[in-house]
Design an enzyme around this catalytic site. Structure first.
Site, mmCIF file in Angstrom:
data_model
loop_
_atom_site.group_PDB
_atom_site.id
_atom_site.type_symbol
_atom_site.label_atom_id
_atom_site.label_comp_id
_atom_site.label_asym_id
_atom_site.label_seq_id
_atom_site.Cartn_x
_atom_site.Cartn_y
_atom_site.Cartn_z
ATOM 1 N N ASN A 214 0.801 -1.271 0.045
ATOM 2 C CA ASN A 214 0.038 -0.021 -0.060
ATOM 3 C C ASN A 214 0.928 1.267 0.027
ATOM 4 O OD1 ASN A 214 0.497 1.039 2.857
ATOM 5 N ND2 ASN A 214 -0.404 -1.053 3.257
ATOM 6 N N ASP B 28 -4.901 -5.862 5.360
ATOM 7 C CA ASP B 28 -5.989 -6.607 5.920
ATOM 8 C C ASP B 28 -6.108 -8.061 5.430
ATOM 9 O OD1 ASP B 28 -6.592 -4.654 7.523
ATOM 10 O OD2 ASP B 28 -7.778 -3.475 5.957
ATOM 11 N N ILE C 169 -3.612 -6.884 14.427
ATOM 12 C CA ILE C 169 -2.448 -6.943 15.485
ATOM 13 C C ILE C 169 -2.725 -5.773 16.892
ATOM 14 C CG2 ILE C 169 -0.111 -6.284 16.068
ATOM 15 C CD1 ILE C 169 0.585 -6.410 12.967
ATOM 16 N N LYS D 289 -14.101 2.299 15.144
ATOM 17 C CA LYS D 289 -12.752 1.632 15.463
ATOM 18 C C LYS D 289 -12.245 1.743 16.720
ATOM 19 C CE LYS D 289 -11.405 1.412 10.597
ATOM 20 N NZ LYS D 289 -10.617 1.956 9.509
#
Ligand code: C5P
Length: 408
Positions: free
Chosen positions: A212, A281, A310, A341
């Site tokens: 990414n 992910d 994690i 989140k």
């Protein structure tokens, strides 16, 4: 009072043109009494009020004044000084110097140094009280504050011009006391901060991977900010091309699984965990041993499996650090996803940033919306190094608040 806060610190003292420049001589001497290593940079205006020789004798180093002087540049040029500095302290800072800093002028040594340094900058203004209260000066100061420049003083009282009012340079010992407050070591002294940064690469075959756009800059800047605040810092870095901030212990990893293992090895004994990495992910279900060959016209299907989250694992685990900060990089509905989140991953704080279209990933500047259970803050667009210091200040404040509540 002398303590170890400034011991061994590299301080560039910038002296600009003000009658208060004579006080910089005492300031330099007192900073050296604190164990700091001091280099002085003077503006042309300063030299009208105090001689470079005085400051050279007191600092023990030649005084730098010229931007385009080959001799001075070869001794320690503006870039070398900018890198050397742990702090840039401009005292006295005249109205003109504040205006030049606010404009980002690089046409003299002090201005160029301030543009080039990543060290924190503090200014101690000194000027006539009307010049001080003039809205041009106040606007300049506000701009500088927004860029995280610390403003020390000024004091009120009798002025050299015969007037009475605000604009006097603080006394050298007062300036040093404030500088020590700003230097905030001790706030994380004896604490262990674990930080993940950068992307992960998930191999498809020996030559290809899924990655990414994370550059790792924010995580590295946070490691530097935590180290500046006195912490022992372990930085677990995905594949990035960045120098390790000084004093930081770095562990290099490539995949999400390796990052998880490295975090597990370091998490026990950590007080704060900042999960800044853009961890994949998903990863390919299997990695091919040999390079996948293309067969004309055929599509290739990759099967992906989820990686372990994690930060969630750490937050629910036995060795949970007292304070956990996650990041949320979002392209839409920033606040809703971030708050979700925060709860779902059992975090203490989440820093959310908008990504995409030149924002967030790879660039040097960033802005953050920060949320915790009973509060939030907006940190406006800034250089990542400065932004990291502001975020670290928020983290320290909430970490202290949580400790106080749990221990009471
Ligand atoms: O769910 P999302 O990936 O957007 O969450 C981002 C946060 O979770 C970041 O703090 C990131 O470091 C962390 N994370 C993680 N392990 C993963 C995926 C994300 O620790 N496998």
């Amino acid at each position: 009072m002398t303590d170890s806060t400034l011991l061994g610190k590299h301080i560039v003292v910038g002296v600009s043109g003000s009658i208060a420049a004579y006080k910089s001589a005492d300031l330099v001497r007192r900073l050296r009494d604190e164990g700091a290593d001091v280099r002085v940079v003077m503006t042309q205006g300063a030299a009208e009020f105090i001689t470079p020789l005085t400051l050279q004798s007191l600092s023990g180093h030649p005084v730098a004044m010229e931007l385009l002087d080959a001799d001075q540049e070869s001794a320690m040029g503006h870039i070398a000084l900018a890198r050397w500095a742990d702090w840039v302290l401009i005292a006295p800072a005249s109205a003109d110097t504040l205006a030049r800093l606010a404009q980002g002028r690089g046409d003299d040594l002090l201005g160029a140094l301030c543009l080039a340094t990543e060290a924190p900058i503090a200014v101690a203004p000194a000027m006539n009280n009307k010049m001080w209260s003039n809205s041009a000066t106040q606007d300049n100061l506000n701009l500088l504050r927004q860029r995280s420049v610390a403003v020390i003083g000024p004091a009120s009282g009798d002025q050299a011009c015969g007037e009475v009012g605000e604009g006097r340079l603080l006394e050298p010992l007062e300036i040093i006391a404030e500088l020590k407050q700003l230097a905030v070591p001790g706030r994380l002294q004896g604490r262990h901060v674990l930080i993940t940064a950068g992307p992960t690469y998930e191999p498809i075959d020996p030559v290809r991977f899924i990655g990414n756009r994370s550059s790792g800059k924010m995580g590295f800047a946070l490691a530097q900010a935590a180290q500046e605040a006195g912490a022992n810092v372990t930085l677990i870095a995905g594949p990035v091309h960045l120098p390790t901030p000084s004093g930081v212990q770095r562990v290099d990893v490539e995949t999400a699984a390796q990052m998880r293992e490295a975090v597990q090895r370091s998490v026990a004994g950590s007080d704060i965990f900042i999960s800044c990495a853009a961890v994949a992910d998903f990863r390919p279900l299997q990695t091919e041993a040999n390079k996948i060959k293309k067969t004309a016209g055929n599509a290739l299907e990759l099967q992906l499996e989820p990686t372990v989250d994690i930060v969630s694992e750490v937050a629910s685990g036995d060795n949970r650090p007292a304070f956990i900060v996650g990041f949320a990089a979002e392209t839409q509905e920033l606040i809703r996803y971030a708050r979700d989140k925060l709860e779902r991953k059992k975090l203490d704080m989440i820093a959310a940033n908008q990504v995409g279209q030149g924002q967030g990933f790879g660039v040097d500047e960033n802005a953050l919306q920060v949320f915790w259970s009973d509060g939030e803050a907006s940190l406006p667009l800034k250089q990542k190094v400065q932004l990291a210091r502001d975020l670290m200040t928020l983290i320290i404040r909430q970490f202290d608040a949580k400790n106080t509540t749990e221990n009471s």
